[in-house]
Each structure stands twice: as structure tokens, then as C-alpha cells.
Design an enzyme around this catalytic site. Structure first.
Site, PDB file in Angstrom:
ATOM      1  N   THR A  16      -0.207   4.943  -1.652  1.00 46.53           N
ATOM      2  CA  THR A  16      -0.570   6.119  -0.864  1.00 46.53           C
ATOM      3  C   THR A  16       0.279   7.319  -1.254  1.00 46.53           C
ATOM      4  O   THR A  16      -0.219   8.449  -1.342  1.00 46.53           O
ATOM      5  CB  THR A  16      -0.424   5.869   0.646  1.00 46.53           C
ATOM      6  OG1 THR A  16       0.951   5.574   0.977  1.00 46.53           O
ATOM      7  CG2 THR A  16      -1.300   4.707   1.097  1.00 46.53           C
ATOM      8  N   LYS A  17       1.554   7.082  -1.505  1.00 44.89           N
ATOM      9  CA  LYS A  17       2.438   8.184  -1.885  1.00 44.89           C
ATOM     10  C   LYS A  17       2.178   8.635  -3.326  1.00 44.89           C
ATOM     11  O   LYS A  17       2.309   9.826  -3.650  1.00 44.89           O
ATOM     12  CB  LYS A  17       3.896   7.778  -1.702  1.00 44.89           C
ATOM     13  CG  LYS A  17       4.317   7.681  -0.249  1.00 44.89           C
ATOM     14  CD  LYS A  17       4.202   9.010   0.468  1.00 44.89           C
ATOM     15  CE  LYS A  17       4.812   8.989   1.853  1.00 44.89           C
ATOM     16  NZ  LYS A  17       4.747  10.304   2.534  1.00 44.89           N
ATOM     17  N   PHE A  53       0.795  -1.230   0.000  1.00 42.64           N
ATOM     18  CA  PHE A  53       0.000   0.000   0.000  1.00 42.64           C
ATOM     19  C   PHE A  53       0.830   1.284   0.000  1.00 42.64           C
ATOM     20  O   PHE A  53       0.367   2.314  -0.492  1.00 42.64           O
ATOM     21  CB  PHE A  53      -0.928   0.034   1.229  1.00 42.64           C
ATOM     22  CG  PHE A  53      -1.667  -1.246   1.436  1.00 42.64           C
ATOM     23  CD1 PHE A  53      -2.543  -1.734   0.477  1.00 42.64           C
ATOM     24  CD2 PHE A  53      -1.472  -1.988   2.589  1.00 42.64           C
ATOM     25  CE1 PHE A  53      -3.210  -2.928   0.654  1.00 42.64           C
ATOM     26  CE2 PHE A  53      -2.131  -3.181   2.780  1.00 42.64           C
ATOM     27  CZ  PHE A  53      -3.011  -3.663   1.811  1.00 42.64           C
ATOM     28  N   TYR A  54       2.017   1.244   0.552  1.00 45.41           N
ATOM     29  CA  TYR A  54       2.813   2.468   0.710  1.00 45.41           C
ATOM     30  C   TYR A  54       3.008   3.194  -0.614  1.00 45.41           C
ATOM     31  O   TYR A  54       2.803   4.413  -0.706  1.00 45.41           O
ATOM     32  CB  TYR A  54       4.168   2.129   1.335  1.00 45.41           C
ATOM     33  CG  TYR A  54       5.090   3.313   1.460  1.00 45.41           C
ATOM     34  CD1 TYR A  54       4.892   4.257   2.468  1.00 45.41           C
ATOM     35  CD2 TYR A  54       6.142   3.511   0.575  1.00 45.41           C
ATOM     36  CE1 TYR A  54       5.724   5.370   2.583  1.00 45.41           C
ATOM     37  CE2 TYR A  54       6.975   4.616   0.689  1.00 45.41           C
ATOM     38  CZ  TYR A  54       6.766   5.530   1.692  1.00 45.41           C
ATOM     39  OH  TYR A  54       7.585   6.628   1.803  1.00 45.41           O
ATOM     40  N   ASN A  55       3.422   2.458  -1.652  1.00 48.12           N
ATOM     41  CA  ASN A  55       3.633   3.059  -2.965  1.00 48.12           C
ATOM     42  C   ASN A  55       2.380   3.787  -3.443  1.00 48.12           C
ATOM     43  O   ASN A  55       2.447   4.907  -3.960  1.00 48.12           O
ATOM     44  CB  ASN A  55       3.991   1.997  -4.012  1.00 48.12           C
ATOM     45  CG  ASN A  55       4.975   0.962  -3.510  1.00 48.12           C
ATOM     46  OD1 ASN A  55       6.152   1.218  -3.398  1.00 48.12           O
ATOM     47  ND2 ASN A  55       4.474  -0.240  -3.212  1.00 48.12           N
TER      48      ASN A  55
END
Length: 249
Positions: free
Chosen positions: A155-156, A151-153
Site C-alpha cells: 500500500t505504501k 499488505f502494508y509494504n
């Protein structure tokens, strides 16, 4: 951007890039406010830099974010710089994790919704002050995602897209919108296992400061510059390269 005599709010400022940035900005004569989820980390940050003004706040909770913004508005009405730095990551397998949806919601709230919420709540006081600036911190992974991070990619990448749109919508206002894309940086964020190519927080912040002094709207730090170029010329190669990086033992 003038880097002296500002009142700066940095989210996630109790460690890593946020703390290093706080120290540099204080040295340049700025008033620096930080927030974080952990009172223990905030206390340690004040021990390192006694001039810091600290607030405990879990930005993933909308009510806490709203109450925090009210405190800032009341106690620091001269605020003119907001740096959305706070972020979390879950390094896990999507199908093999029972709580994966809850993890996704928490990351989205912290990494994407919190910056949007703070910008919306604090823009009125920012715009009343001299040379208001909003700085959103993202990553080179907005161009090529790392498969360890479900998910990090995303969200950014969402924050990157929002930043571009918000800059366009406010181009006739007095507010300056900046995005800083960092590469892997050796901070506690990696939980002791940063990629071997990770740079120091000092180097990362130094490059960011140079970009701000040159009034750049998008600042790609170190490896984020190369990833930006390679991802456009050879996207499949960039994806393989990013996902072949080894962590430190």
C-alpha cells in the site's frame, strides 16, 4: 517550505507521529486540524494539546471521507497543507488467516485510497490558498518489504508511485508535493512491540521538519536513507536485513 501561519490537516493525528507533528506545528504558529477513527483518542489528544481542532472520521469508508472533506471545505476554506499520515497494518500470515482478504481491502482503503480521495476532494481549496502543500507519509519499506506485513509494504509502495506521478503531473501548478519516508518509529502503531532499531517520534518529526525547511521533495528519515541505498546496491542483503530485525520484548 514555510512552517508558520499555515492551516494544516493531519490524518491519523491523535497519536504517534501525527500527534507529535501536530504539537510541533502548533508551537510554530500554525492552525492544526486532525482526524482519527477514535473519539477517545481524539479527546486525549486535545488534553495534551488544547489548540488542536479534531474531527472523528473513518477514512477507510468513502462516504465518511467525502463528508469529512465537505466539512473541511466549509469550515476551514483557508486550508493550505494536507498531510496524509493515517495508516494501519496487519501483521499476519497470508495463508493462515481466514479474513485476510477483508484485511487487505481495509489496509488498501486506509493507506492508499483515502489519501487519493482526500487529495482529489481538497485540491480545489488547497490551490486557492497561499503555498499549497500535500505531504504523503510513506516508509523505507517501499524499497524493501518486511515479510510480517503482507499488505502494508504494497500500500505504501503504491502511494509512493502515485506521489511521484502526481508531482510530475502538477509540476506547472502552484501545488507542492512532498513525500516523507519514515523508518520504524516507537509509536502505538506497533502495538507495544516496535523493532529494536525504532527511533522516537520526536527524532522522526525533527528530521522531517528539517527536510521541509530545506524544501526537499523526498525526505528519507534516519534508517530510511540507508535502506534506500542498500536496496539498490544489494537488494537481497537488504531484504534479509529487514526481515531479521527483532521486535522489543
Amino acid at each position: 517550505m514555510k512552517l508558520e501561519n499555515n492551516t494544516v490537516l493531519i490524518t491519523g493525528g491523535s497519536s504517534g507521529i501525527g500527534l507529535e507533528l501536530s504539537k510541533v506545528l502548533i508551537q510554530k504558529g500554525n492552525k492544526v486540524i486532525i482526524c482519527g477513527r477514535s473519539n477517545e483518542k481524539l479527546t486525549k489528544a486535545r488534553e495534551i494539546e488544547p489548540k488542536l481542532i479534531t474531527y472523528q472520521c473513518d477514512l477507510s469508508i468513502s462516504e465518511e471521507c467525502i463528508n469529512f472533506s465537505k466539512k473541511i471545505t466549509e469550515k476551514h476554506p483557508e486550508l493550505n497543507v494536507l498531510i496524509n499520515n493515517a495508516a494501519i497494518v496487519n501483521k499476519t500470515n497470508f495463508l493462515n488467516t481466514d479474513t485476510i482478504v477483508e484485511m487487505a481491502e481495509n489496509e488498501m482503503q486506509t493507506n492508499f485510497m483515502a489519501p487519493i480521495r482526500l487529495i482529489h476532494l481538497l485540491s480545489p481549496i488547497l490551490q486557492k490558498n497561499n503555498k499549497p502543500t500535500i505531504i504523503n507519509i510513506t516508509t523505507g519499506l517501499i524499497y524493501t518489504p518486511r515479510a510480517d506485513y503482507p499488505f502494508y509494504n504494497a500500500t505504501k509502495a503504491a502511494l509512493h508511485s502515485f506521489t511521484q506521478v502526481f508531482r510530475k503531473q502538477t509540476e506547472n501548478s502552484n501545488i507542492n508535493i512532498v513525500e516523507v519516508m519514515f523508518p520504524a518509529v516507537k509509536t502505538p502503531w506497533h502495538k507495544g512491540k516496535p523493532p529494536k532499531i525504532a527511533i522516537s517520534a520526536e527524532k522522526a518529526v525533527n528530521e522531517m521538519i528539517k527536510g521541509l525547511e530545506k524544501n526537499k521533495k523526498e525526505i528519507r528519515v534516519a534508517g530510511a536513507k540507508m535502506l534506500y541505498i542498500v536496496s539498490r546496491i544489494a537488494p537481497k542483503f537488504a531484504f534479509r536485513k529487514v526481515n531479521s530485525l527483532e521486535d522489543e520484548e
